[in-house]
Design a protein around this motif. Sequence first.
Motif, PDB file in Angstrom:
ATOM      1  N   ARG A  65      14.318  40.334 -40.618  1.00  0.00           N
ATOM      2  CA  ARG A  65      13.623  39.157 -40.079  1.00  0.00           C
ATOM      3  C   ARG A  65      14.301  38.710 -38.800  1.00  0.00           C
ATOM      4  O   ARG A  65      15.495  38.904 -38.610  1.00  0.00           O
ATOM      5  CB  ARG A  65      13.642  38.032 -41.108  1.00  0.00           C
ATOM      6  CG  ARG A  65      12.975  38.495 -42.406  1.00  0.00           C
ATOM      7  CD  ARG A  65      12.567  37.407 -43.263  1.00  0.00           C
ATOM      8  NE  ARG A  65      11.415  36.724 -42.692  1.00  0.00           N
ATOM      9  CZ  ARG A  65      10.815  35.738 -43.301  1.00  0.00           C
ATOM     10  NH1 ARG A  65      11.255  35.314 -44.458  1.00  0.00           N
ATOM     11  NH2 ARG A  65       9.786  35.139 -42.756  1.00  0.00           N
ATOM     12  N   PRO A  68      14.808  32.242 -36.078  1.00  0.00           N
ATOM     13  CA  PRO A  68      13.780  31.296 -35.658  1.00  0.00           C
ATOM     14  C   PRO A  68      14.008  30.842 -34.219  1.00  0.00           C
ATOM     15  O   PRO A  68      15.114  30.924 -33.688  1.00  0.00           O
ATOM     16  CB  PRO A  68      13.947  30.127 -36.634  1.00  0.00           C
ATOM     17  CG  PRO A  68      15.318  30.258 -37.180  1.00  0.00           C
ATOM     18  CD  PRO A  68      15.690  31.705 -37.107  1.00  0.00           C
ATOM     19  N   THR A  71      12.809  24.427 -31.786  1.00  0.00           N
ATOM     20  CA  THR A  71      11.567  23.680 -31.589  1.00  0.00           C
ATOM     21  C   THR A  71      11.412  23.138 -30.170  1.00  0.00           C
ATOM     22  O   THR A  71      10.291  22.877 -29.739  1.00  0.00           O
ATOM     23  CB  THR A  71      11.457  22.507 -32.583  1.00  0.00           C
ATOM     24  OG1 THR A  71      12.603  21.668 -32.436  1.00  0.00           O
ATOM     25  CG2 THR A  71      11.368  23.005 -34.010  1.00  0.00           C
TER      26      THR A  71
END
Length: 83
Positions: A65, A68, A71
């Motif tokens: 994976r 992330p 934001t």
Amino acid sequence: MGATGFYVTVRTADRAHPALALGPYDSHRAARLEVDRVRQFVTTQSRAAGWWLYETARVTAQPGRELPVGTLNALLACGQTAA
């Protein structure tokens, strides 16, 4: 073990866990150098943000994976990525 990256995090009074605001960066130092920039940006968006906690965190992705995306990366033009 997956890739590791460092992030600037923001924890509000309403959140039990911090948000990954900016990153990933290759080193803790690189993320730490961005804490004030994130704090300045966020406090212009919310009056309560002056009371929030701004720190750094290390995140390791699960195998297979990707890490992330912070934001605020698009808003603050974060161009660094972790290896």
